[in-house]
Scaffold this motif. Structure first.
Motif, PDB file in Angstrom:
ATOM      1  N   SER A 111     -11.796  19.981  -4.187  1.00 54.81           N
ATOM      2  CA  SER A 111     -13.720  19.821  -3.948  1.00 54.81           C
ATOM      3  C   SER A 111     -14.486  21.105  -5.575  1.00 54.81           C
ATOM      4  O   SER A 111     -15.051  20.133  -6.257  1.00 54.81           O
ATOM      5  N   VAL A 112     -13.735  21.727  -5.552  1.00 54.79           N
ATOM      6  CA  VAL A 112     -14.069  22.829  -6.216  1.00 54.79           C
ATOM      7  C   VAL A 112     -13.684  22.132  -8.282  1.00 54.79           C
ATOM      8  O   VAL A 112     -13.877  22.461  -9.108  1.00 54.79           O
ATOM      9  N   THR A 113     -12.477  21.692  -8.077  1.00 57.87           N
ATOM     10  CA  THR A 113     -11.553  20.888  -9.133  1.00 57.87           C
ATOM     11  C   THR A 113     -12.968  20.088  -9.455  1.00 57.87           C
ATOM     12  O   THR A 113     -12.519  20.168 -11.320  1.00 57.87           O
ATOM     13  N   ASN A 117      -7.429  33.734  -8.455  1.00 59.48           N
ATOM     14  CA  ASN A 117      -7.699  32.180  -8.989  1.00 59.48           C
ATOM     15  C   ASN A 117      -6.761  31.054  -9.130  1.00 59.48           C
ATOM     16  O   ASN A 117      -6.070  30.841  -8.053  1.00 59.48           O
ATOM     17  N   LEU A 118      -7.375  29.856  -8.675  1.00 60.53           N
ATOM     18  CA  LEU A 118      -7.420  28.900  -7.825  1.00 60.53           C
ATOM     19  C   LEU A 118      -5.686  28.381  -8.151  1.00 60.53           C
ATOM     20  O   LEU A 118      -5.099  27.884  -7.565  1.00 60.53           O
ATOM     21  N   ALA A 119      -5.423  28.304  -9.349  1.00 58.76           N
ATOM     22  CA  ALA A 119      -3.874  27.999 -10.256  1.00 58.76           C
ATOM     23  C   ALA A 119      -2.852  28.315  -9.243  1.00 58.76           C
ATOM     24  O   ALA A 119      -2.238  27.386  -8.258  1.00 58.76           O
ATOM     25  N   GLU A 120      -2.704  29.830  -8.682  1.00 55.65           N
ATOM     26  CA  GLU A 120      -2.650  30.508  -7.441  1.00 55.65           C
ATOM     27  C   GLU A 120      -2.444  29.651  -6.333  1.00 55.65           C
ATOM     28  O   GLU A 120      -1.295  29.909  -5.568  1.00 55.65           O
ATOM     29  N   VAL A 121      -3.843  29.873  -5.598  1.00 58.48           N
ATOM     30  CA  VAL A 121      -3.550  29.429  -4.418  1.00 58.48           C
ATOM     31  C   VAL A 121      -3.169  28.242  -4.348  1.00 58.48           C
ATOM     32  O   VAL A 121      -2.618  27.560  -3.234  1.00 58.48           O
ATOM     33  N   ILE A 122      -3.580  26.770  -5.118  1.00 56.53           N
ATOM     34  CA  ILE A 122      -2.682  25.568  -5.151  1.00 56.53           C
ATOM     35  C   ILE A 122      -1.513  25.722  -4.676  1.00 56.53           C
ATOM     36  O   ILE A 122      -0.651  25.419  -3.906  1.00 56.53           O
ATOM     37  N   ASP A 123      -0.897  26.687  -6.414  1.00 53.11           N
ATOM     38  CA  ASP A 123       1.027  26.877  -5.751  1.00 53.11           C
ATOM     39  C   ASP A 123       0.946  27.985  -4.669  1.00 53.11           C
ATOM     40  O   ASP A 123       2.021  26.994  -3.966  1.00 53.11           O
ATOM     41  N   LYS A 124       0.235  28.392  -3.676  1.00 55.85           N
ATOM     42  CA  LYS A 124       0.495  28.892  -2.526  1.00 55.85           C
ATOM     43  C   LYS A 124       0.567  27.532  -1.546  1.00 55.85           C
ATOM     44  O   LYS A 124       1.800  27.519  -0.021  1.00 55.85           O
ATOM     45  N   ALA A 125      -0.531  26.913  -1.535  1.00 54.34           N
ATOM     46  CA  ALA A 125      -0.693  25.646  -0.233  1.00 54.34           C
ATOM     47  C   ALA A 125       0.694  25.315  -0.904  1.00 54.34           C
ATOM     48  O   ALA A 125       1.262  24.180   0.118  1.00 54.34           O
ATOM     49  N   VAL A 126       1.064  24.373  -1.886  1.00 59.25           N
ATOM     50  CA  VAL A 126       1.652  23.397  -1.828  1.00 59.25           C
ATOM     51  C   VAL A 126       2.966  23.834  -1.796  1.00 59.25           C
ATOM     52  O   VAL A 126       4.251  22.964  -1.064  1.00 59.25           O
ATOM     53  N   TYR A 131       0.843  -1.448  -0.170  1.00 59.54           N
ATOM     54  CA  TYR A 131      -0.104  -0.062   0.101  1.00 59.54           C
ATOM     55  C   TYR A 131       0.750   1.277   0.474  1.00 59.54           C
ATOM     56  O   TYR A 131       2.045   1.424   0.449  1.00 59.54           O
ATOM     57  N   ARG A 132       0.301   2.512  -0.585  1.00 52.46           N
ATOM     58  CA  ARG A 132       1.120   4.076  -0.077  1.00 52.46           C
ATOM     59  C   ARG A 132      -0.031   4.605   0.351  1.00 52.46           C
ATOM     60  O   ARG A 132      -0.913   4.347   0.236  1.00 52.46           O
ATOM     61  N   MET A 133       0.623   4.802   1.088  1.00 51.61           N
ATOM     62  CA  MET A 133      -0.267   6.590   1.677  1.00 51.61           C
ATOM     63  C   MET A 133      -0.028   7.512   0.847  1.00 51.61           C
ATOM     64  O   MET A 133       1.100   8.480   0.707  1.00 51.61           O
ATOM     65  N   LEU A 134      -1.686   8.249   0.460  1.00 52.25           N
ATOM     66  CA  LEU A 134      -1.679   9.353  -0.338  1.00 52.25           C
ATOM     67  C   LEU A 134      -2.734  10.679   0.136  1.00 52.25           C
ATOM     68  O   LEU A 134      -3.554   9.795   0.935  1.00 52.25           O
ATOM     69  N   THR A 135      -2.581  11.501  -0.106  1.00 51.39           N
ATOM     70  CA  THR A 135      -2.417  12.469   0.885  1.00 51.39           C
ATOM     71  C   THR A 135      -2.881  13.513  -0.115  1.00 51.39           C
ATOM     72  O   THR A 135      -2.981  13.742  -1.114  1.00 51.39           O
ATOM     73  N   GLN A 136      -3.689  14.446   0.753  1.00 51.09           N
ATOM     74  CA  GLN A 136      -4.459  15.611  -0.437  1.00 51.09           C
ATOM     75  C   GLN A 136      -3.432  16.688  -0.571  1.00 51.09           C
ATOM     76  O   GLN A 136      -3.604  17.267  -2.039  1.00 51.09           O
ATOM     77  N   MET A 137      -2.352  16.197  -0.033  1.00 51.12           N
ATOM     78  CA  MET A 137      -1.378  17.451  -0.543  1.00 51.12           C
ATOM     79  C   MET A 137      -0.857  17.092  -2.101  1.00 51.12           C
ATOM     80  O   MET A 137      -0.104  17.483  -2.562  1.00 51.12           O
ATOM     81  N   ASP A 138      -0.485  15.439  -1.737  1.00 53.27           N
ATOM     82  CA  ASP A 138      -0.459  14.732  -2.521  1.00 53.27           C
ATOM     83  C   ASP A 138      -1.014  15.441  -3.977  1.00 53.27           C
ATOM     84  O   ASP A 138      -0.088  15.214  -5.152  1.00 53.27           O
ATOM     85  N   LEU A 139      -2.409  15.179  -3.546  1.00 51.30           N
ATOM     86  CA  LEU A 139      -3.572  15.289  -5.070  1.00 51.30           C
ATOM     87  C   LEU A 139      -3.161  16.940  -5.166  1.00 51.30           C
ATOM     88  O   LEU A 139      -3.084  17.207  -6.342  1.00 51.30           O
ATOM     89  N   LEU A 140      -2.661  18.033  -4.571  1.00 50.43           N
ATOM     90  CA  LEU A 140      -2.942  19.090  -4.895  1.00 50.43           C
ATOM     91  C   LEU A 140      -1.746  19.254  -5.680  1.00 50.43           C
ATOM     92  O   LEU A 140      -1.101  19.938  -6.451  1.00 50.43           O
ATOM     93  N   ARG A 141      -0.324  18.811  -5.479  1.00 48.62           N
ATOM     94  CA  ARG A 141       0.786  18.511  -5.632  1.00 48.62           C
ATOM     95  C   ARG A 141       1.077  18.300  -7.387  1.00 48.62           C
ATOM     96  O   ARG A 141       1.174  18.632  -8.646  1.00 48.62           O
ATOM     97  N   PHE A 142      -0.372  17.040  -7.830  1.00 47.55           N
ATOM     98  CA  PHE A 142       0.015  16.255  -8.925  1.00 47.55           C
ATOM     99  C   PHE A 142      -1.075  17.191  -9.824  1.00 47.55           C
ATOM    100  O   PHE A 142      -0.952  18.112 -10.789  1.00 47.55           O
ATOM    101  N   LEU A 143      -2.024  18.594  -9.437  1.00 40.27           N
ATOM    102  CA  LEU A 143      -2.672  19.435  -9.505  1.00 40.27           C
ATOM    103  C   LEU A 143      -2.094  20.545 -10.420  1.00 40.27           C
ATOM    104  O   LEU A 143      -1.919  21.348 -11.189  1.00 40.27           O
TER     105      LEU A 143
END
Length: 226
Positions: free
Chosen positions: A215-217, A179-188, A34-46
């Motif tokens: 959720s919005v994505t 925009n969403l891309a900017e916010v995700i970039d800040k979080a990551v 198994y591998r642990m997948l996190t919300q932050m992993d998904l945000l990095r992908f996005l």
């Protein structure tokens, strides 16, 4: 994405399974690892794929337009003591709260959570900050104000030597029209689990969490595919 859009922060994902068309429970049981997948992993992908055609549309929209801003936000004033903030966060099951400027014209209870919307944002108090607090000094720091605590912690050698990307005093914030891309970039980039939303005067207007971003994505992708 569906799981993380509902507020789940991490999940074990079965891998190395070669079986197809079977139930999820059976898939999990058949996996060898198994591998642990996190919300932050998904945000990095996005973040890495934000310019691709499937994501370009939603990433260019503002978080406000997408409905990704949580506008009910509880915080503590800069005069609240560390021990008071910890008790409030434990009671409300919060991992972090904004530190807002105390009102000069109103008498308020600094030992309680307050409605932070429309208040001047001056910092963040997070349970993560306590990890960098030397045990030998914790007892005395509990009686400090949350603002003094974040300043002291930022100057602490043990904190300076830590691997934290973001200082407790650093504000990771955006505007509702970001925009969403900017916010995700800040979080990551800053490795934070909340991006505060402020207006032109720096007054707190809400927050965008990883759950909101995912959720919005997801909602946008489903809307485009239907």
């Amino acid at each position: 994405m569906e799981v993380f859009s509902k507020g789940i922060h991490r999940a074990l994902v079965p891998i190395d399974s070669h079986m197809e068309n079977i139930a999820i429970v059976e898939l999990a049981e058949s996996a060898s690892s198994y591998r642990m997948l996190t919300q932050m992993d998904l945000l990095r992908f996005l973040k890495a794929h934000a310019s691709e055609p499937e994501l370009r549309g939603v990433m260019s929209h503002s978080v406000s337009q997408l409905g990704g801003v949580t506008d009910i936000i509880f915080g503590v004033t800069h005069r609240a003591k560390v021990i008071q903030a910890i008790k409030c966060m434990r009671t409300a099951a919060l991992n972090a709260v904004p530190i807002v400027e105390a009102s000069s014209g109103l008498r308020e209870d600094h030992s309680q959570l307050i409605n932070g919307k429309g208040r001047k944002l001056i910092g963040t108090f997070s349970s993560t900050d306590l990890r960098g607090c030397p045990i030998s000094e914790m007892q005395s720091w509990l009686q400090e104000s949350v603002l003094d605590f974040t300043e002291t912690l930022s100057a602490s050698p043990s904190h300076t030597a830590s691997t934290q990307v973001t200082s407790p005093r650093e504000l990771v914030a955006c505007r509702g029209e970001s925009n969403l891309a900017e916010v995700i970039d800040k979080a990551v980039t800053k490795q934070v689990h909340r991006v505060w939303v402020v207006d032109q005067q720096g007054l707190l207007d809400g927050l965008v969490s990883p759950t909101d971003m995912i959720s919005v994505t997801r909602a946008s992708l489903l809307s485009e595919s239907s």
